[in-house]
Design an enzyme around this catalytic site. Structure first.
Site, PDB file in Angstrom:
ATOM      1  N   LYS A 253       1.020  -0.674   0.105  1.00  0.00           N
ATOM      2  CA  LYS A 253      -0.546  -0.079   0.132  1.00  0.00           C
ATOM      3  C   LYS A 253       0.663   1.613  -0.287  1.00  0.00           C
ATOM      4  O   LYS A 253       1.525   1.853   0.495  1.00  0.00           O
ATOM      5  CB  LYS A 253      -0.868  -0.306   1.228  1.00  0.00           C
ATOM      6  CG  LYS A 253      -2.072   1.213   1.188  1.00  0.00           C
ATOM      7  CD  LYS A 253      -2.631   1.282   2.693  1.00  0.00           C
ATOM      8  CE  LYS A 253      -2.745   2.687   2.762  1.00  0.00           C
ATOM      9  NZ  LYS A 253      -4.269   2.871   3.871  1.00  0.00           N
ATOM     10  N   ASP A 258      -2.678  10.222   4.133  1.00  0.00           N
ATOM     11  CA  ASP A 258      -3.920   9.754   4.211  1.00  0.00           C
ATOM     12  C   ASP A 258      -4.747  10.536   5.054  1.00  0.00           C
ATOM     13  O   ASP A 258      -4.843  10.756   6.004  1.00  0.00           O
ATOM     14  CB  ASP A 258      -4.608   8.181   4.476  1.00  0.00           C
ATOM     15  CG  ASP A 258      -5.595   8.109   4.464  1.00  0.00           C
ATOM     16  OD1 ASP A 258      -6.528   8.706   4.297  1.00  0.00           O
ATOM     17  OD2 ASP A 258      -5.633   6.972   5.175  1.00  0.00           O
ATOM     18  N   LYS A 265     -10.368  12.893   8.487  1.00  0.00           N
ATOM     19  CA  LYS A 265      -9.404  12.494   9.710  1.00  0.00           C
ATOM     20  C   LYS A 265      -9.195  13.298  10.530  1.00  0.00           C
ATOM     21  O   LYS A 265      -9.343  15.074  10.172  1.00  0.00           O
ATOM     22  CB  LYS A 265      -8.152  11.369   9.836  1.00  0.00           C
ATOM     23  CG  LYS A 265      -8.590  10.560   9.408  1.00  0.00           C
ATOM     24  CD  LYS A 265      -6.621   9.856   8.594  1.00  0.00           C
ATOM     25  CE  LYS A 265      -6.682   8.686   7.741  1.00  0.00           C
ATOM     26  NZ  LYS A 265      -7.661   7.047   8.441  1.00  0.00           N
ATOM     27  N   ARG A 339      -7.470  -0.886   0.408  1.00  0.00           N
ATOM     28  CA  ARG A 339      -7.565  -1.703  -0.508  1.00  0.00           C
ATOM     29  C   ARG A 339      -8.026  -1.524  -1.626  1.00  0.00           C
ATOM     30  O   ARG A 339      -8.530  -2.305  -2.515  1.00  0.00           O
ATOM     31  CB  ARG A 339      -8.987  -2.366   0.534  1.00  0.00           C
ATOM     32  CG  ARG A 339      -9.994  -1.226   0.710  1.00  0.00           C
ATOM     33  CD  ARG A 339     -11.433  -1.380   2.261  1.00  0.00           C
ATOM     34  NE  ARG A 339     -10.729  -1.119   3.321  1.00  0.00           N
ATOM     35  CZ  ARG A 339     -11.722  -1.393   3.857  1.00  0.00           C
ATOM     36  NH1 ARG A 339     -12.536  -1.907   4.290  1.00  0.00           N
ATOM     37  NH2 ARG A 339     -11.187  -1.016   6.170  1.00  0.00           N
TER      38      ARG A 339
HETATM   39  N1  BES Z   1      -4.381   4.699   6.782  1.00  0.00           N
HETATM   40  C1  BES Z   1      -5.893   3.869   7.611  1.00  0.00           C
HETATM   41  C2  BES Z   1      -5.845   3.333   8.640  1.00  0.00           C
HETATM   42  C3  BES Z   1      -4.410   3.508   9.208  1.00  0.00           C
HETATM   43  C4  BES Z   1      -5.026   4.222  10.657  1.00  0.00           C
HETATM   44  C5  BES Z   1      -3.067   3.097   9.581  1.00  0.00           C
HETATM   45  C6  BES Z   1      -3.906   4.240  12.359  1.00  0.00           C
HETATM   46  C7  BES Z   1      -1.954   3.658  10.914  1.00  0.00           C
HETATM   47  C8  BES Z   1      -2.632   4.161  11.686  1.00  0.00           C
HETATM   48  C9  BES Z   1      -7.335   3.936   6.590  1.00  0.00           C
HETATM   49  O1  BES Z   1      -6.350   4.264   5.742  1.00  0.00           O
HETATM   50  C10 BES Z   1      -8.097   3.946   7.063  1.00  0.00           C
HETATM   51  O2  BES Z   1      -8.132   5.457   7.306  1.00  0.00           O
HETATM   52  N2  BES Z   1      -8.785   3.035   7.784  1.00  0.00           N
HETATM   53  C11 BES Z   1      -9.669   2.569   8.285  1.00  0.00           C
HETATM   54  C12 BES Z   1     -10.639   1.907   8.010  1.00  0.00           C
HETATM   55  C13 BES Z   1     -12.628   2.400   8.489  1.00  0.00           C
HETATM   56  C14 BES Z   1     -12.412   4.444   7.464  1.00  0.00           C
HETATM   57  C15 BES Z   1     -13.285   1.580   7.518  1.00  0.00           C
HETATM   58  C16 BES Z   1      -9.750   3.246   9.579  1.00  0.00           C
HETATM   59  O3  BES Z   1      -9.364   1.882  10.326  1.00  0.00           O
HETATM   60  O4  BES Z   1     -10.505   3.821  10.458  1.00  0.00           O
HETATM   61 ZN    ZN Z   2      -4.712   4.690   5.011  1.00  0.00          ZN
HETATM   62 MN    MN Z   3      -7.884   6.142   5.069  1.00  0.00          MN
END
Ligand code: BES
Ligand code: ZN
Ligand code: MN
Length: 494
Positions: A253, A258, A265, A339
């Site tokens: 990835k 992000d 966020k 994903r």
């Molecule tokens: N990059 C994040 C996941 C992440 C969170 C990595 C904390 C490292 C530390 C990922 O893209 C994300 O935002 N995932 C969401 C998914 C949800 C919206 C289903 C998450 O985990 O909140």
């Molecule tokens: Zn992410």
């Molecule tokens: Mn994300």
């Protein structure tokens, strides 16, 4: 870049030895070095030293200018290689400002020598590229580590020193990429940096730019990247020795930042999302290392690179995109972007693998879910699979590398939560078990007959706490060593 040497006698002003406790008594473990243990022990006891992991104490030496004690914890008969790796790393970190150090930690065989060499090298890292006026105040990490061992002349030990150098070189590349701020690391600049290095290692590079991605039908990478002024790319590197025993594809990835997109966020902690390309960095580093080690394994590395931003061109919740190969996805949450880019890359990697004789395994590496961090914390990564044999082999590799991975299930019962009322699949499902749901989403894009591993490294990829062992603050380079060890295991099989 740190050099790793083997020696049969002290060759530095700095000597590093181990110490710990045996039946509650402090004890020095000085490997094959000669030191005045009795008087040094008296001093250490008087200082209130404990010998615990990550305790590092420097004292004036006799044969060396300084003697450094690094904690090994309880000195039971078996000191695992990872404990030595961490102790060597902790000492190396404390020795910035010195040019070299000589390590004399307990070792029975080349396995321990190898671990000490890796830890010492991995601890000799600093990231100062973005310091301006404060650069001069920074102490430079060790330039050379030597390991005192009676095996110094053996080919096996020499190979392990060279291997430690390669591991450090590539781990530092990954850490540098992860630590580089998104102002200076875009999908394009990531790909160009990798391209510049690849020829040095005899690795081929292909870069699909935005136009090529659009034309090729990479709806996941395009959809995630379309909100950014920095266009997305798909980076593909490949190492193919003349003769090889196995062929792997690694897919990482590569979200260079992000923000969450329109599912923005919170500001607090968002800065850590510069590390959302850690999977891509790990994959590139592992492929380079496998090439440098000349392992008889063919490996393709894929890095779907995009920046997940907020703008009038960003993907909206409810947009539908088409992943490479034709499956449609309703993007209910633009923050579940990893994903989407991985789906494109997994399908493409399998297709290219099939055309060139078939893959033995496909492995994705991703900072995919916050749920991973909730479930396993910041030190342990998750592994999910459709093939228990491959997973067991990977877990054997992790027990050699010392990286902590734990197997997680992909319960079919959760799959229905990803059903979309209008597209083939939605990009989010049940919040509970979010790590597994993300794994189930990826599984939809992998041929059930192709052995697959999904590594969720969200917690361990980026250290927001303090440094420990050989792990610095910031990018860690997790997963690289396990991927290398897996390739080594596969190399030694018939
Ligand atoms: N990059 C994040 C996941 C992440 C969170 C990595 C904390 C490292 C530390 C990922 O893209 C994300 O935002 N995932 C969401 C998914 C949800 C919206 C289903 C998450 O985990 O909140
Ligand atoms: Zn992410
Ligand atoms: Mn994300």
């Amino acid at each position: 870049m740190v050099k790793v040497k083997l020696t049969d006698k002290l060759d530095s002003d700095v000597l590093v030895v181990g110490f710990g406790t045996l039946k509650k008594n402090l004890k020095i473990e000085a490997g094959s070095s000669q030191i005045d243990s009795a008087s040094l022990l008296t001093t250490l006891v008087a200082m209130g030293a404990t010998g615990k992991a990550d305790e590092v104490i420097k004292l004036p030496g006799k044969t060396s200018k300084i003697i450094v004690f690094t904690g090994l914890g309880e000195l039971d008969s078996n000191i695992e290689p990872e404990r030595l790796r961490r102790a060597a790393g902790a000492a190396a970190r404390e020795l910035s400002g010195n040019k070299s150090a000589c390590f004399a930690l307990p070792s029975k065989s080349v396995v321990e020598i190898s671990a000490i060499a890796e830890g010492a090298a991995l601890g000799s890292y600093a990231f100062t590229e973005f310091r301006g006026k404060s650069k001069d105040e920074q102490k430079a990490p060790l330039l050379q580590v030597s390991i005192i061992t009676k095996f110094a002349d053996t080919a096996q030990a020499k190979a392990s020193a060279k291997r430690a150098e390669i591991i450090a070189e590539q781990t530092f590349l990954a850490r540098d990429l992860i630590n580089t701020p998104p102002s200076h690391l875009t999908p394009n600049s990531f790909a160009l940096r990798v391209k510049k290095l690849a020829s040095k290692y005899g690795v081929k590079v292909e870069i699909l730019n935005e136009a090529a991605l659009r034309k090729g039908g990479y709806g996941g990478i395009i959809g995630v990247g379309q909100g950014s002024a920095n266009p997305p790319t798909l980076l593909h590197i490949s190492y193919k020795p003349v003769k090889f025993k196995k062929k792997f594809a690694f897919v990482g990835k590569g979200i260079t930042f992000d923000t969450g997109g329109l599912a923005l966020k919170p500001a607090n902690g968002m800065e850590a999302m510069k590390a959302d390309m850690s999977g891509a960095a790990a994959v590139v580093a592992a492929v380079f290392a496998i090439a440098q080690l000349k392992l008889p394994i063919a490996v393709d590395g894929w890095a779907p690179l995009a920046e997940n931003m907020v703008s009038d061109t960003a993907t909206r919740p409810s947009d539908v995109i088409t992943i490479y190969g034709g499956k449609t996805v309703e993007v209910l949450n633009p923050d579940a972007e990893g994903r989407l880019v991985l789906a494109d890359a997994l399908v493409r990697a399998a297709e290219v693998g099939k055309k060139s004789g078939g893959l033995d395994a496909i492995i994705d590496v991703a900072t995919l879910t916050g749920a991973q961090v909730v479930a396993l914390g910041t030190r342990t990564s998750a592994v999910m699979t459709n093939d228990d044999e491959l997973c067991n082999q990977f877990l054997s590799a992790t027990s050699i590398s010392g990286e902590m991975f734990w197997p997680m299930p992909l319960p079919v019962e959760l799959r229905a939560s990803l059903d979309s009322p209008i597209a083939d699949i939605a990009n989010i499902g049940d919040r509970m078990g979010g790590m597994l749901v993300a794994g189930l989403f990826l599984k939809e894009f992998v041929d059930p007959n192709l052995p697959w591993l999904h590594l969720d490294i969200a917690g361990p990829a980026f250290n927001t706490g303090s440094a420990h062992g050989y792990t610095p603050v910031g990018g860690t380079g997790i997963a690289i060593r396990s991927l290398i060890c897996l390739a080594e295991l596969a190399s030694s099989q018939s």
